[in-house]
Motif scaffolding. Structure first.
Motif, short mmCIF file in Angstrom:
data_model
loop_
_atom_site.label_atom_id
_atom_site.label_comp_id
_atom_site.label_asym_id
_atom_site.label_seq_id
_atom_site.Cartn_x
_atom_site.Cartn_y
_atom_site.Cartn_z
N ALA A 26 8.87 1.25 -16.98
CA ALA A 26 9.97 1.51 -16.05
C ALA A 26 11.33 1.27 -16.68
CB ALA A 26 9.80 0.66 -14.80
N TYR A 27 11.44 0.30 -17.58
CA TYR A 27 12.77 -0.09 -18.04
C TYR A 27 13.03 0.04 -19.54
CZ TYR A 27 12.77 -1.91 -13.32
OH TYR A 27 12.67 -2.01 -11.97
N ALA A 28 12.07 -0.42 -20.36
CA ALA A 28 12.32 -0.36 -21.81
C ALA A 28 12.51 1.09 -22.24
CB ALA A 28 11.15 -1.00 -22.57
N THR A 29 11.68 1.98 -21.71
CA THR A 29 11.72 3.39 -22.11
C THR A 29 13.09 4.02 -21.85
OG1 THR A 29 10.78 3.84 -19.95
CG2 THR A 29 9.25 3.86 -21.81
N PHE B 44 4.65 5.26 -13.50
CA PHE B 44 3.54 5.64 -12.63
C PHE B 44 2.32 4.75 -12.88
CE2 PHE B 44 -0.40 7.99 -11.98
CZ PHE B 44 -0.32 8.18 -10.61
N PHE B 45 1.93 4.61 -14.16
CA PHE B 45 0.73 3.83 -14.44
C PHE B 45 0.98 2.33 -14.31
CE2 PHE B 45 -0.76 7.80 -16.24
CZ PHE B 45 -2.08 7.79 -15.84
N GLY B 46 2.09 1.86 -14.89
CA GLY B 46 2.35 0.42 -14.89
C GLY B 46 2.59 -0.13 -13.50
N ALA B 47 3.50 0.51 -12.79
CA ALA B 47 3.84 0.01 -11.46
C ALA B 47 2.81 0.50 -10.42
CB ALA B 47 5.24 0.47 -11.07
N ALA C 79 0.83 -1.21 0.00
CA ALA C 79 0.00 0.00 0.00
C ALA C 79 0.87 1.26 0.00
CB ALA C 79 -0.93 -0.01 1.21
N LEU C 80 2.09 1.14 0.55
CA LEU C 80 2.99 2.31 0.59
C LEU C 80 3.79 2.48 -0.70
CD1 LEU C 80 4.48 1.97 4.19
CD2 LEU C 80 2.66 3.48 3.44
N GLU C 81 3.91 1.41 -1.47
CA GLU C 81 4.78 1.46 -2.65
C GLU C 81 4.45 2.57 -3.65
OE1 GLU C 81 7.08 -2.45 -3.93
OE2 GLU C 81 4.95 -2.84 -3.76
N PRO C 82 3.16 2.89 -3.88
CA PRO C 82 2.90 3.96 -4.86
C PRO C 82 3.23 5.36 -4.35
CG PRO C 82 0.97 2.54 -4.58
CD PRO C 82 1.89 2.25 -3.46
N ILE C 83 3.44 5.55 -3.05
CA ILE C 83 3.67 6.91 -2.54
C ILE C 83 4.91 7.58 -3.17
CG2 ILE C 83 4.20 8.26 -0.45
CD1 ILE C 83 2.05 6.62 0.98
N TRP D 291 -4.21 -10.68 -15.40
CA TRP D 291 -4.07 -9.41 -14.71
C TRP D 291 -2.60 -9.14 -14.41
CZ3 TRP D 291 -8.62 -6.73 -13.08
CH2 TRP D 291 -8.34 -5.48 -12.52
N SER D 292 -1.90 -10.19 -13.95
CA SER D 292 -0.46 -10.04 -13.68
C SER D 292 0.28 -9.73 -14.97
CB SER D 292 0.12 -11.34 -13.10
OG SER D 292 -0.58 -11.72 -11.95
N ALA D 293 -0.14 -10.38 -16.08
CA ALA D 293 0.52 -10.13 -17.36
C ALA D 293 0.28 -8.68 -17.81
CB ALA D 293 -0.01 -11.09 -18.41
N SER D 294 -0.93 -8.19 -17.55
CA SER D 294 -1.26 -6.80 -17.90
C SER D 294 -0.34 -5.83 -17.14
CB SER D 294 -2.73 -6.56 -17.53
OG SER D 294 -3.06 -5.22 -17.62
N HIS D 295 -0.25 -6.03 -15.83
CA HIS D 295 0.63 -5.22 -14.97
C HIS D 295 2.08 -5.35 -15.44
CE1 HIS D 295 2.75 -3.89 -11.43
NE2 HIS D 295 2.98 -5.08 -10.97
N GLY D 296 2.50 -6.59 -15.73
CA GLY D 296 3.88 -6.82 -16.14
C GLY D 296 4.23 -6.10 -17.44
N HIS D 297 3.35 -6.16 -18.42
CA HIS D 297 3.63 -5.52 -19.71
C HIS D 297 3.86 -4.02 -19.54
CE1 HIS D 297 2.51 -9.26 -21.69
NE2 HIS D 297 2.89 -8.74 -22.85
N LEU D 298 2.92 -3.35 -18.85
CA LEU D 298 3.03 -1.89 -18.75
C LEU D 298 4.18 -1.47 -17.82
CD1 LEU D 298 1.84 0.72 -19.78
CD2 LEU D 298 0.20 0.71 -17.91
N ALA D 299 4.34 -2.22 -16.72
CA ALA D 299 5.38 -1.83 -15.76
C ALA D 299 6.78 -2.01 -16.33
CB ALA D 299 5.21 -2.63 -14.46
N PHE D 300 7.03 -3.15 -16.99
CA PHE D 300 8.37 -3.37 -17.54
C PHE D 300 8.66 -2.40 -18.68
CE2 PHE D 300 8.58 -7.33 -15.19
CZ PHE D 300 9.92 -7.38 -14.89
N PHE D 301 7.66 -2.20 -19.53
CA PHE D 301 7.88 -1.26 -20.63
C PHE D 301 8.10 0.15 -20.07
CE2 PHE D 301 6.14 1.91 -23.60
CZ PHE D 301 6.95 1.67 -24.69
#
Lengths: 117, 501
Positions: free
Chosen positions: B357-360, B321-324, B280-284, B345-355
């Motif tokens: 946070a890291y690919a960009t 921000f959106f992915g993670a 719950a604190l991670e997005p802060i 759902w995990s795959a959805s989160h994984g695609h946006l978060a990895f792209f």
């Protein structure tokens, strides 16, 4: 003890969780814009966003059956999202202090948006 | 390379940067492989007999994910080699060793992929574990390759830490070197085998979560800090201070956020509370980032020396921000994660978060590298052809990944609801979930957006090979960031300006 989300609250759980983050970001965005520009409307929008965030947190707590010690998460989120932008704003001002001295800082720590640094 | 990309000026690069571009080139090849195998895997959801018993889904998925992990590592290593001489003020120590490590790693990756594709499985003995596939999701590399990866990372650590020790230290380099210790150390947690699956998963998550949400994030923080100084002329003192703040915030919530992976693997019940609270604190920190980004864009003029790189750095902030943040928090608390864990759902989160946070950020560095490799050419406003290729590739890649994310979100929602919550995770419910029209339609849309992503990658590669090719102007200069900032093309060719088709 853990009480999983009810089927009827499935959508509400996801939707309110997403709104918590989005309203948290909206609050942070308008709070910062208000501090930068000194516009009252931005500050009002910021606290309206925070109000929606608070409603979202409460709806999320209801949907996810956050009871007993799980209530702590609710208070942590409400306090964390309220105070984090204030804290980060002060850190921004503090870390950019040398730059501010050479610029025309506005009243009450407001930084004119078009200041060249 | 010159035959494909036109004139490149390697003499302008320092030793570390020459090694960095090798890493970047392999990273791009692996990026192409990642999307190609991802597309095949996506198609297999719609046409299950596609490549059946030749290139099955499990193999495609493994190559898709492993290629992603490895190209990101290549990108990070390349980015660090790119900045190390500039940051330390001296030549890279042990550059020859670094070059040998690069060729060894690339040869090892090639052999591993060939074995994945042509041998695929083994009898499940120790021989399989050592030579074919270790069997741990996402880090399937056989043990000989695991050992090789650790050795290469240790060589990398030696090169970087010794260069800073013999040169000059900075806040960025201090954080970077400490992070590299964790990068090599935590990988060891995924290299030993226990017969108890809960204990095995317990340690496996140290690699998956702590690598990604601690060591990679910090590494990216260091790279981003240096990138902001280069592209926007941000002050060193400020980016360093914020790097410390970011590391503090991230470690405060991210390390014990590990608990959200321990909910359902047989660990003690207290992990439900620990994982729930810290998740719950991670997005802060991400919301805090919004304040700083708006502050900086409001107070400083947005002038940059490299527009494509800056655009990708901005995409990084939004994607992270959106992915993670948003996609992560929607299903992180155990009361809902009970139903969503391991679904699309995990795959959805994984695609946006990895792209996001890291690919960009890796793509941003590819543009920084190409700018200098072309002879430090102009890459600010007014690029040839109005820079349509980088703008379209940015748009297509982001549209493609966001589209896939939303399609997978719909599939994951349906799966969580029908298979898990209503069907009680039975075998029959699994098939009911997979055969529901919402699931099938979502998978079709995922392929449509997957094709958009592939087009974005093709255009990105084309742009990287051609950008600045006929540019006559030299790069814009952000003069002395610690005094007053000015922005102008530097000397030669400013008049030739409009350049070059």
């Amino acid at each position: 003890m853990l009480s999983p989300v009810d089927l009827d609250n499935f959508f509400l759980a996801f939707f309110s969780a997403a709104l918590v983050i989005l309203m948290g970001a909206a609050y942070a965005l308008f709070f910062t814009l208000a501090k930068l520009n000194g516009r009252r409307l931005f500050m009002v929008t910021a606290y309206l966003s925070y109000g929606l965030l608070a409603v979202s947190v409460l709806l999320l707590a209801e949907a996810l059956n956050l009871r007993g010690y799980w209530h702590i998460i609710v208070w942590l989120m409400l306090a964390g999202y309220l105070l984090a932008p204030h804290g980060i704003w002060h850190l921004c001002c503090g870390t950019h202090v040398a730059a501010h001295e050479t610029a025309n800082a506005g009243d009450n720590g407001r930084i004119p948006a078009k200041t060249e640094v | 390379m010159t035959a494909i990309a036109g004139k490149l000026d390697s003499k302008i690069l320092n030793g570390g940067q020459k090694l960095a571009v090798k890493y970047f080139m392999v990273a791009i090849v692996l990026f192409v492989a990642q999307v190609a195998f991802g597309l095949i895997a996506g198609l297999q959801y719609i046409f299950p007999s596609l490549f059946y018993e030749m290139l099955d889904f499990n193999v495609n998925r493994m190559v898709h994910i492993n290629a992603m992990v490895v190209w990101m590592l290549y990108g990070f290593i390349g980015a660090v080699y790119w900045l190390v001489e500039d940051e330390s003020g001296r030549e890279v120590v042990g550059l020859k060793l670094g070059n040998i490590a690069f060729y060894v790693l690339t040869a090892a990756v090639t052999v591993v992929v060939i074995v994945y594709l042509f041998v695929q499985t083994g009898p499940g003995t120790h021989k399989t574990l050592w030579l074919i596939n270790e069997g741990r999701e996402y880090i399937e590399a056989p043990r000989w390759a695991d050992i090789g990866i650790v050795v290469v990372i240790l060589v990398f650590f030696y090169n970087i830490s010794m260069t800073f020790m013999k040169g000059r230290w900075s806040g960025i380099s201090g954080v970077l070197v400490l992070d590299l210790v964790a990068l090599a150390g935590i990988y060891l947690c995924g290299m030993f085998f226990t017969t108890n699956v809960s204990i095995d998963q317990y340690w496996w998550w140290w690699v998956i979560h702590l690598w990604v949400e601690a060591t990679w994030e910090v590494l990216v923080g260091c790279i981003m800090a240096w990138g902001l100084m280069k592209t926007l002329g941000a002050r060193r003192k400020i980016v360093t201070t914020w790097l410390y703040i970011e590391v503090g915030l991230m470690f405060g919530s991210g390390i014990l956020g590990l608990g959200h992976h321990y909910f359902w693997i047989g660990t003690p019940e207290y992990w439900l509370s620990i994982g729930g609270f810290f998740s719950a604190l991670e997005p802060i920190p991400l919301v805090a980032m919004v304040v700083h980004a708006v502050y900086d864009s409001g107070v400083h003029r947005f002038k940059s020396t490299n527009h494509p790189a800056l655009a990708w750095l901005i995409a990084h902030a939004f994607g992270n921000f959106f992915g993670a943040g948003v996609w992560g928090f929607m299903h992180t608390l155990p009361q809902i994660n009970l139903y969503t864990h391991g679904t699309q759902w995990s795959a959805s989160h994984g695609h946006l978060a990895f792209f996001g946070a890291y690919a960009t950020i890796n793509i941003a560095f590819f543009y920084l590298a190409m700018q200098k490799w072309r002879g430090n050419v102009w890459m600010s406003a007014g690029l040839a052809d109005n820079g349509w290729k980088w703008k379209w590739s940015l748009g297509l890649l982001n549209t493609g990944v966001v589209g896939m994310t939303i399609a997978l979100l719909i599939a994951g929602y349906e799966q969580s609801f029908i298979e898990r919550a209503m069907g009680g995770s039975t075998w029959q419910a699994y098939f009911e979930g997979q055969m529901h029209p919402w699931y099938i339609q979502a998978m079709q849309w995922r392929v449509v957006f997957g094709i958009v992503t592939v087009l974005g990658v093709v255009l990105l590669v084309w742009d990287l090979l051609t950008i600045g090719r006929k540019e006559a102007r030299t790069a814009a200069v952000l003069e002395s960031p610690d005094t007053k900032e000015s922005f102008k093309p530097s000397s030669t060719g400013a008049a030739a300006g409009a350049s070059a088709g």
